[in-house]
Design a protein around this motif. Structure first.
Motif, PDB file in Angstrom:
ATOM      1  N   LEU A   1       6.311  13.253  -9.267  1.00  0.00           N
ATOM      2  CA  LEU A   1       8.024  14.472  -8.894  1.00  0.00           C
ATOM      3  C   LEU A   1       8.695  13.644  -9.992  1.00  0.00           C
ATOM      4  N   PHE A   2       8.397  13.392 -10.908  1.00  0.00           N
ATOM      5  CA  PHE A   2       9.002  13.078 -12.140  1.00  0.00           C
ATOM      6  C   PHE A   2       8.375  13.456 -12.941  1.00  0.00           C
ATOM      7  N   GLU A   3       7.486  13.722 -12.867  1.00  0.00           N
ATOM      8  CA  GLU A   3       6.257  14.640 -14.264  1.00  0.00           C
ATOM      9  C   GLU A   3       6.377  13.283 -15.475  1.00  0.00           C
ATOM     10  N   ILE A   4       5.703  12.387 -14.832  1.00  0.00           N
ATOM     11  CA  ILE A   4       5.751  11.173 -15.761  1.00  0.00           C
ATOM     12  C   ILE A   4       4.019  10.502 -15.843  1.00  0.00           C
ATOM     13  N   GLU A   5       3.083  10.999 -16.758  1.00  0.00           N
ATOM     14  CA  GLU A   5       1.497  10.791 -17.248  1.00  0.00           C
ATOM     15  C   GLU A   5       1.474   9.155 -17.514  1.00  0.00           C
TER      16      GLU A   5
ATOM     17  N   LEU B   1       1.112  -1.391  -0.213  1.00  0.00           N
ATOM     18  CA  LEU B   1       0.138   0.057   0.507  1.00  0.00           C
ATOM     19  C   LEU B   1       0.400   1.443   0.059  1.00  0.00           C
ATOM     20  N   PHE B   2       2.220   1.441   0.612  1.00  0.00           N
ATOM     21  CA  PHE B   2       2.684   2.495   0.963  1.00  0.00           C
ATOM     22  C   PHE B   2       4.031   2.206  -0.261  1.00  0.00           C
ATOM     23  N   TYR B   3       3.829   1.544  -1.042  1.00  0.00           N
ATOM     24  CA  TYR B   3       4.435   1.632  -2.031  1.00  0.00           C
ATOM     25  C   TYR B   3       3.876   1.536  -3.504  1.00  0.00           C
ATOM     26  N   MET B   4       2.713   1.521  -3.206  1.00  0.00           N
ATOM     27  CA  MET B   4       1.769   2.383  -4.260  1.00  0.00           C
ATOM     28  C   MET B   4       1.900   4.037  -4.308  1.00  0.00           C
ATOM     29  N   LEU B   5       1.872   4.273  -2.767  1.00  0.00           N
ATOM     30  CA  LEU B   5       1.705   5.292  -2.851  1.00  0.00           C
ATOM     31  C   LEU B   5       2.874   6.062  -3.029  1.00  0.00           C
ATOM     32  N   ALA B   6       3.742   5.698  -3.281  1.00  0.00           N
ATOM     33  CA  ALA B   6       5.154   6.304  -3.402  1.00  0.00           C
ATOM     34  C   ALA B   6       5.556   6.515  -4.637  1.00  0.00           C
ATOM     35  N   PHE B   7       5.190   5.056  -5.495  1.00  0.00           N
ATOM     36  CA  PHE B   7       5.018   4.923  -6.583  1.00  0.00           C
ATOM     37  C   PHE B   7       4.837   6.132  -7.303  1.00  0.00           C
ATOM     38  N   HIS B   8       2.996   6.795  -6.734  1.00  0.00           N
ATOM     39  CA  HIS B   8       2.385   7.703  -7.230  1.00  0.00           C
ATOM     40  C   HIS B   8       2.641   8.545  -6.978  1.00  0.00           C
TER      41      HIS B   8
END
Length: 121
Positions: free
Chosen positions: A56-60, A44-51
């Motif tokens: 942060l890297f401005e990837i869509e 859960l925290f990994y997916m939040l950090a990934f989001h």
């Protein structure tokens, strides 16, 4: 010295209650000592950090979420934590060599939160 009483007077009650609740949840997860619950909690925290890393890297590119989820499931099912990092690097190098117009910043969310979370698991 650090004045602790002034800190609690300035902090709203909701923040203190939220922090106590989250710390107690972490304590319960660590006490239970079940790999699946630990994996689910970290996932859960990994997916939040990934989001957050995507922002942060401005990837869509939304398809990266599927790859991140598949990587997290494979890390649990096949117990390939360190090998998963190498798998990411090989796939990235393959795509970079195959395609001329490959976006090189797509690897960044897999480097920043993914490696640290895989090593925590």
């Amino acid at each position: 010295m650090f004045n602790v009483s002034g800190f609690f007077k300035k902090a709203p009650l909701t923040r203190v209650l939220t922090s106590v609740l989250l710390l107690s949840l972490v304590f319960v997860v660590l006490i239970v000592d079940n790999l699946f619950i630990y994996w689910l909690f970290l996932g859960l925290f990994y997916m939040l950090a990934f989001h957050e890393a995507m922002g942060l890297f401005e990837i869509e590119e939304n398809s990266l979420y599927i790859f991140a989820l598949l990587l997290w499931v494979c890390a649990y099912l096949f117990d390939i934590r360190i090998e998963a990092v190498l798998l990411i690097a090989v796939l990235y190098a393959s795509l970079l060599a195959y395609s001329e117009n490959f976006n090189k910043s797509l690897i960044l969310p897999f480097l920043y939160p993914t490696i640290s979370f895989l090593l925590l698991l």
